[in-house]
Design a protein around this motif. Structure first.
Motif, short mmCIF file in Angstrom:
data_model
loop_
_atom_site.label_atom_id
_atom_site.label_comp_id
_atom_site.label_asym_id
_atom_site.label_seq_id
_atom_site.Cartn_x
_atom_site.Cartn_y
_atom_site.Cartn_z
N TYR A 77 -2.30 -24.06 61.94
CA TYR A 77 -1.40 -23.11 61.28
C TYR A 77 -0.11 -22.97 62.08
CZ TYR A 77 -5.60 -21.70 58.70
OH TYR A 77 -6.73 -21.69 57.91
N PHE A 96 -1.13 -14.66 55.47
CA PHE A 96 -1.67 -15.60 54.49
C PHE A 96 -2.17 -14.86 53.26
CE2 PHE A 96 -1.73 -17.54 58.59
CZ PHE A 96 -1.23 -18.80 58.34
N ASN A 107 -7.93 -17.96 55.37
CA ASN A 107 -7.14 -17.04 56.18
C ASN A 107 -7.65 -17.09 57.62
OD1 ASN A 107 -5.94 -14.78 57.46
ND2 ASN A 107 -5.79 -13.70 55.51
N ALA A 149 1.16 -21.62 51.86
CA ALA A 149 1.70 -22.31 53.03
C ALA A 149 2.10 -23.71 52.59
CB ALA A 149 0.67 -22.39 54.15
#
Length: 243
Positions: free
Chosen positions: A109, A140, A148, A52
Motif C-alpha cells: 500500500y 481505504f 483494508n 486505490a
C-alpha cells in the motif's frame, strides 16, 4: 485512465479560478510576486474508482507520466511563479492480480503527495513526492473490494523500491521521506493526515537534530491542526486542507 483525466480537469478548473481572481475587482488572493501562494488539494484526491490505483497500471499505461506532465504544463506559466502546489495524495497498491482472494498482507500500500513549485524558473526542478508513513482505516473505502490494511492491523505504508525511485529520477522528482522540503529559503514541512497526529515530522526533526520548519502544511481528511504537534518557528504558520 478515465478517472485520472476527470481529476485533471478538476485541477485545471481550480487553476483557472486562481487566474480569474487576479482580474477581480476585489481579489480573494494576494497576487503580489513577493507573496508565496500555497494551494493544497486534500488527501485522497487521487484514489480511483476501486479505492486505490494500481502502481503497475499507472506506470504501464502511462497515466502517472501523463498526470505529472499535465500538471507541470499547467503551472509552468509564470503567473504561478510564486505558487507552491500540493496536488493532494495518491492512494495506490501493488498486488498479484491473479489471486482472487487477497489478504492485506499480500498487498503493498502507498499514499503519497504530489508537490510542485510553479513558474518557468521551476521547470524540471522543485518537484517532490512526499510519502505518508502511517496507515489509517479511513484511507481505504469500505465499498471497495480492496482489503483494508487497518483491519488486518497493518500500520505502515510500503516504501518506494529502486524501480519507483528510478521513475521519479527520470521525472526530475525528489522523493521526500522526512516530511521537509526547501523552497525560496523556507523550510516547509508537509504532513499527511495521521502522520500529523502521530507527530512524524516532529519525531523526524528531533531524531535528526534538525531545526523547526517555517511553514507546516497538513493535507488530510478528518484531522485538526491542534490534534498533533506543530513544530514551527516563532511566527511560523500552519495550513490545513481537510478533504
Amino acid at each position: 485512465t478515465e478517472d485520472v483525466l476527470h481529476r485533471l480537469e478538476l485541477v485545471k478548473k481550480v487553476l483557472y479560478r486562481i487566474k480569474e481572481d487576479a482580474f477581480a475587482e476585489y481579489p480573494d488572493i494576494e497576487h503580489a510576486d513577493n507573496v508565496l501562494k500555497i494551494i493544497v488539494f486534500p488527501e485522497f484526491f487521487w484514489r480511483g474508482p476501486k479505492g486505490a490505483y494500481s502502481i503497475d497500471e499507472l506506470l504501464n499505461d502511462g497515466d502517472l507520466d501523463m498526470v505529472s506532465s499535465t500538471l507541470r504544463e499547467e503551472i509552468v506559466d509564470d503567473f504561478f511563479g510564486d505558487c507552491l502546489f500540493v496536488f493532494g495524495t495518491v492512494i495506490a497498491t501493488r498486488m498479484n492480480d491473479e489471486v482472487e482472494q487477497l489478504s492485506a498482507n499480500e498487498v503493498e500500500y502507498y499514499n503519497f503527495a504530489l508537490v510542485e513549485a510553479g513558474g518557468s524558473r521551476n521547470a524540471n526542478k522543485n518537484s517532490f513526492v512526499i510519502t505518508k508513513k502511517y496507515i489509517s482505516g479511513a484511507d481505504f473505502l469500505s465499498r471497495a473490494k480492496l482489503p483494508n490494511p487497518a483491519e488486518d492491523h497493518l500500520h505502515d505504508y510500503a516504501q518506494f523500491d529502486s524501480e519507483l525511485e528510478k521513475v521519479l529520477e527520470e521525472r526530475n522528482t525528489t522523493l521526500v521521506t522526512d516530511n521537509v522540503i526547501y523552497l525560496e529559503g523556507l523550510r516547509i514541512g508537509i504532513a499527511i493526515c495521521l502522520d500529523h497526529r502521530v507527530g512524524s515530522l516532529w519525531n523526524e526533526l528531533c531524531t535528526q537534530y534538525k531545526p523547526l520548519v517555517d511553514v507546516l502544511i497538513i493535507a488530510n481528511a478528518g484531522m485538526a491542526i491542534d490534534i498533533g504537534p506543530n513544530p514551527i518557528v516563532l511566527g511560523g504558520v500552519v495550513y490545513l486542507c481537510d478533504g
